[in-house]
Design an enzyme around this catalytic site. Structure first.
Site, mmCIF file in Angstrom:
data_model
loop_
_atom_site.group_PDB
_atom_site.id
_atom_site.type_symbol
_atom_site.label_atom_id
_atom_site.label_comp_id
_atom_site.label_asym_id
_atom_site.label_seq_id
_atom_site.Cartn_x
_atom_site.Cartn_y
_atom_site.Cartn_z
ATOM 1 N N HIS A 105 18.168 1.495 39.427
ATOM 2 C CA HIS A 105 17.383 0.803 40.453
ATOM 3 C C HIS A 105 17.497 1.550 41.776
ATOM 4 C CE1 HIS A 105 18.155 -2.209 37.369
ATOM 5 N NE2 HIS A 105 17.086 -2.858 37.797
ATOM 6 N N ASP A 153 13.738 1.154 38.893
ATOM 7 C CA ASP A 153 12.967 -0.085 39.059
ATOM 8 C C ASP A 153 13.114 -0.653 40.467
ATOM 9 O OD1 ASP A 153 12.374 0.124 36.385
ATOM 10 O OD2 ASP A 153 13.269 -1.785 35.804
#
Length: 255
Positions: free
Chosen positions: A203, A57
């Site tokens: 991430h 993400d």
């Protein structure tokens, strides 16, 4: 108007906005693993039992995303990157490079905003704007949506359905966005929850988390992939995890 009826009107005036707010934020309960995992396996990213979906993400980020692309190349792994629309248009070459290397893009919203107030029109426009940005730059239309912070609201769910996207959260995460995260802590946190058919959340950027925390996720990648392979599990993007179901234009959030 009687005193009693006046009180009734005031009560109704209070309850209507409260009810609307509850309806808007109600789906956010799926953020809780105890709700999401047993009741909404599709939303949890449950797929083929011998496969692990690897997802990232908050990118693209020119300071860190290329490091992840190189690491994944070295491991022979492809992944799904949930990107922010505003960063897609800011770094189009990096977006194209991500796709050129065989990775898949999903939509993470236009910005990494908080969802507490209902905003059906704005949310729908921003999700569709992000879809268009990805398609215009790469020629590929994304299939997946993951809301910022993993918080699904009625307006976010509706916006994704309207754009033809399937919402996917995760079944295991590394808590790699925290200041104290290390490769060992990321690995341990994922291992505690990961099973065959699971979806991993990491991430590739620290733009919305602790500065430099992406190093922990990057450092955990080789051992995470090794652990999966030793357990007889393949690792790849969501497109290889489970066939995407058509996103209906109406109905209830049953993913």
């Amino acid at each position: 108007m009687s005193l009693g009826s006046g009180r009734a009107w005031r009560a109704a005036a209070f309850l209507l906005p409260a009810g609307a707010a509850a309806a808007h934020i109600g789906p956010a309960a799926t953020w809780l693993p105890g709700v999401r995992l047993p009741l909404f396996p599709g939303l949890s990213g449950t797929g083929h039992r011998h496969h692990i979906a690897l997802t990232f993400d908050d990118g693209p980020d020119p300071a860190s995303t290329p490091r992840f692309l190189d690491a994944l190349d070295g491991l022979g792994i492809r992944a799904t990157f949930f990107v922010l629309g505003e960063r897609v248009v800011r770094h189009p070459a990096l977006v194209r490079e991500t796709v050129r290397r065989g990775h898949e893009l999903g939509v993470h919203g236009w910005t990494h905003d908080r969802p507490w107030r209902p905003a059906f029109t704005r949310t729908a426009e921003e999700v569709e704007r992000s879809v268009r940005a990805v398609h215009d730059i790469t020629g590929c239309r994304p299939r997946w949506y993951r809301p910022p912070y993993g918080i699904l609201t009625t307006s976010r769910w509706w916006a994704a359905r309207r754009a033809g996207l399937r919402t996917v959260l995760w079944s295991a995460w590394g808590r790699d966005w925290t200041a104290g995260a290390t490769p060992a802590s990321v690995r341990a946190r994922i291992a505690a929850d990961l099973r065959g058919g699971g979806t991993v959340l990491l991430h590739d950027s620290d733009r919305h988390s602790a500065p430099g925390c992406w190093h922990a996720a990057l450092g955990a990648l080789p051992v995470l992939v090794r652990d999966c392979r030793e357990a007889g599990l393949s690792v790849g993007p969501l497109r290889e995890h489970a066939p995407p179901r058509p996103a209906a234009r109406s109905g209830t959030p049953t993913e």
